[in-house]
Design a protein around this motif. Structure first.
Motif, PDB file in Angstrom:
ATOM      1  N   PRO A 196      26.868 -27.995   6.866  1.00 32.48           N
ATOM      2  CA  PRO A 196      25.426 -27.870   7.097  1.00 32.48           C
ATOM      3  C   PRO A 196      24.990 -28.667   8.322  1.00 32.48           C
ATOM      4  N   ALA A 197      23.848 -28.317   8.869  1.00 34.17           N
ATOM      5  CA  ALA A 197      23.356 -29.002  10.064  1.00 34.17           C
ATOM      6  C   ALA A 197      23.214 -30.499   9.818  1.00 34.17           C
ATOM      7  N   GLY A 198      23.609 -31.289  10.802  1.00 32.73           N
ATOM      8  CA  GLY A 198      23.510 -32.739  10.702  1.00 32.73           C
ATOM      9  C   GLY A 198      24.741 -33.410  10.167  1.00 32.73           C
ATOM     10  N   ASN A 199      25.715 -32.622   9.707  1.00 34.81           N
ATOM     11  CA  ASN A 199      26.974 -33.208   9.245  1.00 34.81           C
ATOM     12  C   ASN A 199      27.934 -33.405  10.416  1.00 34.81           C
ATOM     13  N   PHE A 200      29.059 -34.021  10.142  1.00 31.48           N
ATOM     14  CA  PHE A 200      29.995 -34.425  11.190  1.00 31.48           C
ATOM     15  C   PHE A 200      31.255 -33.579  11.150  1.00 31.48           C
ATOM     16  N   ALA A 201      31.675 -33.081  12.325  1.00 36.75           N
ATOM     17  CA  ALA A 201      32.927 -32.337  12.435  1.00 36.75           C
ATOM     18  C   ALA A 201      33.609 -32.723  13.741  1.00 36.75           C
ATOM     19  N   ALA A 202      34.808 -33.247  13.651  1.00 36.53           N
ATOM     20  CA  ALA A 202      35.564 -33.621  14.846  1.00 36.53           C
ATOM     21  C   ALA A 202      37.050 -33.621  14.523  1.00 36.53           C
ATOM     22  N   SER A 203      37.851 -33.486  15.564  1.00 37.72           N
ATOM     23  CA  SER A 203      39.307 -33.529  15.414  1.00 37.72           C
ATOM     24  C   SER A 203      39.899 -34.370  16.527  1.00 37.72           C
ATOM     25  N   LEU A 204      40.954 -35.078  16.189  1.00 40.01           N
ATOM     26  CA  LEU A 204      41.703 -35.859  17.169  1.00 40.01           C
ATOM     27  C   LEU A 204      43.040 -35.175  17.399  1.00 40.01           C
ATOM     28  N   VAL A 205      43.330 -34.877  18.662  1.00 36.80           N
ATOM     29  CA  VAL A 205      44.595 -34.238  19.019  1.00 36.80           C
ATOM     30  C   VAL A 205      45.539 -35.296  19.586  1.00 36.80           C
ATOM     31  N   LEU A 206      46.722 -35.388  18.988  1.00 37.96           N
ATOM     32  CA  LEU A 206      47.730 -36.370  19.413  1.00 37.96           C
ATOM     33  C   LEU A 206      49.048 -35.660  19.722  1.00 37.96           C
ATOM     34  N   LYS A 207      49.877 -36.338  20.507  1.00 39.05           N
ATOM     35  CA  LYS A 207      51.230 -35.850  20.777  1.00 39.05           C
ATOM     36  C   LYS A 207      52.206 -36.955  20.357  1.00 39.05           C
ATOM     37  N   PRO A 208      52.481 -37.038  19.061  1.00 38.66           N
ATOM     38  CA  PRO A 208      53.212 -38.199  18.548  1.00 38.66           C
ATOM     39  C   PRO A 208      54.700 -38.244  18.879  1.00 38.66           C
ATOM     40  N   ALA A 209      55.332 -37.095  19.089  1.00 40.38           N
ATOM     41  CA  ALA A 209      56.783 -37.063  19.348  1.00 40.38           C
ATOM     42  C   ALA A 209      57.545 -37.857  18.301  1.00 40.38           C
ATOM     43  N   GLU A 210      57.196 -37.624  17.041  1.00 40.45           N
ATOM     44  CA  GLU A 210      57.803 -38.326  15.904  1.00 40.45           C
ATOM     45  C   GLU A 210      58.221 -37.306  14.859  1.00 40.45           C
ATOM     46  N   PRO A 211      59.087 -37.697  13.918  1.00 38.34           N
ATOM     47  CA  PRO A 211      59.400 -36.812  12.801  1.00 38.34           C
ATOM     48  C   PRO A 211      58.128 -36.490  12.021  1.00 38.34           C
ATOM     49  N   PRO A 212      58.040 -35.304  11.426  1.00 40.75           N
ATOM     50  CA  PRO A 212      56.828 -34.903  10.708  1.00 40.75           C
ATOM     51  C   PRO A 212      56.366 -35.907   9.654  1.00 40.75           C
ATOM     52  N   GLY A 213      57.296 -36.493   8.916  1.00 36.81           N
ATOM     53  CA  GLY A 213      56.916 -37.442   7.872  1.00 36.81           C
ATOM     54  C   GLY A 213      56.222 -38.665   8.423  1.00 36.81           C
ATOM     55  N   GLN A 214      56.679 -39.165   9.554  1.00 38.12           N
ATOM     56  CA  GLN A 214      56.055 -40.320  10.195  1.00 38.12           C
ATOM     57  C   GLN A 214      54.685 -39.944  10.747  1.00 38.12           C
ATOM     58  N   ALA A 215      54.611 -38.805  11.401  1.00 32.06           N
ATOM     59  CA  ALA A 215      53.335 -38.364  11.966  1.00 32.06           C
ATOM     60  C   ALA A 215      52.291 -38.149  10.879  1.00 32.06           C
ATOM     61  N   ALA A 216      52.722 -37.649   9.723  1.00 32.22           N
ATOM     62  CA  ALA A 216      51.784 -37.354   8.633  1.00 32.22           C
ATOM     63  C   ALA A 216      51.125 -38.600   8.061  1.00 32.22           C
ATOM     64  N   LEU A 217      51.732 -39.759   8.260  1.00 33.11           N
ATOM     65  CA  LEU A 217      51.130 -41.002   7.769  1.00 33.11           C
ATOM     66  C   LEU A 217      49.802 -41.300   8.455  1.00 33.11           C
ATOM     67  N   ARG A 218      49.508 -40.567   9.529  1.00 32.86           N
ATOM     68  CA  ARG A 218      48.225 -40.774  10.201  1.00 32.86           C
ATOM     69  C   ARG A 218      47.043 -40.289   9.378  1.00 32.86           C
ATOM     70  N   SER A 219      47.295 -39.595   8.298  1.00 32.05           N
ATOM     71  CA  SER A 219      46.178 -39.306   7.391  1.00 32.05           C
ATOM     72  C   SER A 219      45.624 -40.600   6.820  1.00 32.05           C
ATOM     73  N   PHE A 220      46.503 -41.586   6.576  1.00 29.44           N
ATOM     74  CA  PHE A 220      46.063 -42.890   6.096  1.00 29.44           C
ATOM     75  C   PHE A 220      45.378 -43.681   7.219  1.00 29.44           C
ATOM     76  N   VAL A 221      45.907 -43.563   8.442  1.00 27.09           N
ATOM     77  CA  VAL A 221      45.277 -44.207   9.591  1.00 27.09           C
ATOM     78  C   VAL A 221      43.844 -43.697   9.747  1.00 27.09           C
ATOM     79  N   ALA A 222      43.689 -42.372   9.681  1.00 27.60           N
ATOM     80  CA  ALA A 222      42.369 -41.763   9.849  1.00 27.60           C
ATOM     81  C   ALA A 222      41.420 -42.145   8.725  1.00 27.60           C
ATOM     82  N   ALA A 223      41.924 -42.157   7.487  1.00 29.18           N
ATOM     83  CA  ALA A 223      41.073 -42.506   6.346  1.00 29.18           C
ATOM     84  C   ALA A 223      40.576 -43.940   6.462  1.00 29.18           C
ATOM     85  N   LEU A 224      41.466 -44.846   6.839  1.00 29.69           N
ATOM     86  CA  LEU A 224      41.058 -46.241   7.009  1.00 29.69           C
ATOM     87  C   LEU A 224      40.055 -46.391   8.141  1.00 29.69           C
TER      88      LEU A 224
END
Length: 251
Positions: A57-85
């Motif tokens: 809805p209008a006034g809410n927040f939508a954004a994405s961060l694009v990264l190029k981690p060059a890491e194994p998928p499991g390591q890169a996926a830990l950024r969900s915790f980075v983002a949440a924090l």
């Protein structure tokens, strides 16, 4: 609230309207020189986990961060915790005293209601990720209808009375993310895991983890070094890599 300033090394693109900031991030990923935030004043086809629609809805927040981690998928996926924090950090700064908590794997709660969701998407070649897109949606002004059986959605305005502009949140979130990413890069997941657990919703309580194959009920014991949910069940400890988590009392 003082503007924290834009973090060094991160670019940003601001759009009036887009189908999905994550979709735009995936389209642009190969052409971007470095970490880039994509922010939209209006998102018309947002999406959540497992292909679910995400309403903005209008006034809410939508954004994405694009990264190029060059890491194994499991390591890169830990950024969900980075983002949440980082999101927890930013919202706590903007609305001191807000009753915020983190729900595994990637939600931010306000007074027990779902305030925000995080979606990771990306692609890789071989054993490393070529790029990773971290999408973040926050109900700043209005809470959309909730799905039956899920944690009921809540907006920041509804839950706290606070009015936060999406652009203001973007600046604070980008600053907070850069700080948490620095820790992740220098010290690994350990310190972030501890910080996440200190903010975790329903830690030590019974939860239900549902996958396409069934459900597991148990006490939420911890999150392990790989980011998996660890439940203490009647049959022993179970580590779960991916699931939707439901709380008791129908939430």
């Amino acid at each position: 609230m003082k503007d924290p300033g834009w973090p060094e090394g991160y670019a940003r693109r601001v759009l009036d309207e887009v189908d999905s900031t994550n979709a735009e991030g995936l389209r642009l990923a190969k052409s971007l020189a470095g970490p880039t935030w994509i922010f939209a004043h209006r998102q018309v086809a947002g999406r959540g986990r497992r292909g679910r629609a995400w309403t903005d809805p209008a006034g809410n927040f939508a954004a994405s961060l694009v990264l190029k981690p060059a890491e194994p998928p499991g390591q890169a996926a830990l950024r969900s915790f980075v983002a949440a924090l980082a999101l927890h950090d930013a919202l706590s700064t903007l609305v001191p005293g807000a009753e915020l908590s983190l729900k595994w794997p990637n939600d931010v709660l306000l007074s027990g209601g779902k305030l925000a969701g995080i979606l990771l998407e990306g692609s890789g070649s071989g054993r490393v990720m070529d790029h990773l897109v971290i999408g973040i949606g926050v109900n700043l002004a209005e809470a959309p209808p909730g799905a039956e059986g899920a944690v009921p959605p809540v907006s920041l305005r509804q839950g706290t009375g606070a009015e936060v502009a999406p652009e203001t949140l973007l600046a604070h979130l980008a600053h907070a993310y850069a700080a948490r990413e620095t820790v992740f890069g220098a010290r690994g997941f350990g310190p972030l895991r501890e910080a996440w657990l200190a903010r975790a919703a329903r830690l030590g309580e019974e939860v239900i983890a549902r996958t396409m194959r069934g459900e597991t009920r148990g006490l939420f014991e911890t999150v392990d070094a790989e980011g998996k949910l660890v439940l203490k069940t009647e049959g022993g400890r179970v580590a779960i890599a991916a699931a939707d988590v439901f709380f008791e009392r129908g939430t």
